[in-house]
Design an enzyme around this catalytic site. Sequence first.
Site, PDB file in Angstrom:
ATOM      1  N   GLU A   1      57.160 116.570  12.840  1.00 56.00           N
ATOM      2  CA  GLU A   1      56.585 117.376  13.920  1.00 56.00           C
ATOM      3  C   GLU A   1      56.029 118.690  13.403  1.00 56.00           C
ATOM      4  OE1 GLU A   1      57.573 119.395  18.273  1.00 56.00           O
ATOM      5  OE2 GLU A   1      59.219 118.660  17.031  1.00 56.00           O
TER       6      GLU A   1
ATOM      7  N   CYS B   1      63.346 110.783  26.251  1.00 56.17           N
ATOM      8  CA  CYS B   1      63.438 112.235  26.101  1.00 56.17           C
ATOM      9  C   CYS B   1      62.147 112.973  26.442  1.00 56.17           C
ATOM     10  CB  CYS B   1      63.866 112.576  24.675  1.00 56.17           C
ATOM     11  SG  CYS B   1      65.376 111.731  24.196  1.00 56.17           S
TER      12      CYS B   1
ATOM     13  N   LYS C   1      66.664 123.687  21.076  1.00 53.02           N
ATOM     14  CA  LYS C   1      67.805 122.767  21.006  1.00 53.02           C
ATOM     15  C   LYS C   1      68.901 123.302  20.101  1.00 53.02           C
ATOM     16  CE  LYS C   1      65.286 118.488  22.059  1.00 53.02           C
ATOM     17  NZ  LYS C   1      63.934 119.015  22.266  1.00 53.02           N
TER      18      LYS C   1
ATOM     19  N   PHE D   1      62.258 107.970  22.515  1.00 53.78           N
ATOM     20  CA  PHE D   1      62.374 106.622  21.968  1.00 53.78           C
ATOM     21  C   PHE D   1      61.263 105.748  22.562  1.00 53.78           C
ATOM     22  CE2 PHE D   1      67.191 106.417  20.775  1.00 53.78           C
ATOM     23  CZ  PHE D   1      66.945 107.330  19.769  1.00 53.78           C
TER      24      PHE D   1
ATOM     25  N   HIS E   1      70.417 118.783  22.816  1.00 54.18           N
ATOM     26  CA  HIS E   1      69.335 117.902  23.273  1.00 54.18           C
ATOM     27  C   HIS E   1      69.701 117.366  24.646  1.00 54.18           C
ATOM     28  CE1 HIS E   1      66.103 115.265  23.518  1.00 54.18           C
ATOM     29  NE2 HIS E   1      66.346 114.411  22.538  1.00 54.18           N
TER      30      HIS E   1
ATOM     31  N   HIS F   1      59.737 119.999  19.885  1.00 56.42           N
ATOM     32  CA  HIS F   1      60.736 119.020  20.334  1.00 56.42           C
ATOM     33  C   HIS F   1      61.925 118.996  19.377  1.00 56.42           C
ATOM     34  CE1 HIS F   1      62.393 115.434  22.168  1.00 56.42           C
ATOM     35  NE2 HIS F   1      62.434 114.849  20.975  1.00 56.42           N
TER      36      HIS F   1
END
Length: 360
Positions: A233, A59, A271, A346, A276, A222
């Site tokens: 985050e 991502c 998002k 990931f 996403h 994100h």
Amino acid sequence: MGGPELSEAMTIALQQQQRNGYRQLGPFDLPNALTNTSAGAISSRYGLHGPSLCPASACAAGAHAIMEAYALIAMGQMNVMIAGGADASIVPWGVGGFARCKALACKFNDNPSQASRPFDVDRCGFVIGEGAATLILEEYDHATQCTFFFLKKKKKKKKRGAPIYAELVGIASTCDAFHMTAPEPSGKYIRRCMDLCIEHAAACTRSDVETVRRKIGYVNAHATSTPIGDSIELNAILQCILDLQSANDNAREKLIKERLKHADLKISATKGSIGHLLGAAGAIEACFSVQTLVDQIAPPTLNLLRCDEEFEADGVRHLLCANASHTFDGSKYTPCDFALSNSFGFGGTNASLLFCKVYK
């Protein structure tokens, strides 16, 4: 991402091979499964003879593509680069795989428009989106240069008139090296990524680090709407932008409130609006960040109704653009000079891009 749809097609092709032999495979089955096929097709269509690359970093791939393009221009090898990301993962292989990872939102099946809710206390996973975004990166002098032509035997010069929406001044990448899918709990490597990005921007703009940090008016997080990732985050963003590294737990709330009085910062996660986009997320969110600088309007975080208790108590909620766009009109906020875009993937990969407003 590497193309879940193509991976699924390859699985079907391999099943046919097992039944009927390798001649059942098409001549383009293997080339179409390669991650760089789309980059090669675009290069061929438009006659682009520079580097043709395709980062496969989950991502964060879209952001890493932009970083690679920036680096090639900064090294003087290229004047113009096309960079972005594309993904189409709404296929049984993609949806099933993320479902098995327990990463998808499942509590809002009767009201799917409310399923993607970054930073909201009821978030429960992300919603897969599909799409693409592309940026044209160009060396600044090359974009502003004049072209010469002859009119009645007189040499004239004319500016090309290339529209410059923003300047990419900072890039950085780190790795959590912690877990294949989960972020490192302290968020220190996410913060490190943002710190490196700010330090790079300070060097590029011949400013000091704290000046750049203070002038960041917008962060496109994100935040995918997962319970753990969003809070890690957000804490990292607060630590980085408000410089809370030295604050202990007892002093944290007081220090945040004090520094928020002097901070003109907005944070949002787009998002909530588009889901996403996986491999395309970094590219399209870079576009949102650039557009924020152009319009001086921070996009909203849809479905954000109530934050986690720790952020409500700290008074952080007003930083998050909840269900409404926020203007940087000069009367309520200082102008937004810098916009930061985060992308994580990931494998623990992190990427940050910092854009600067261009004053004409």
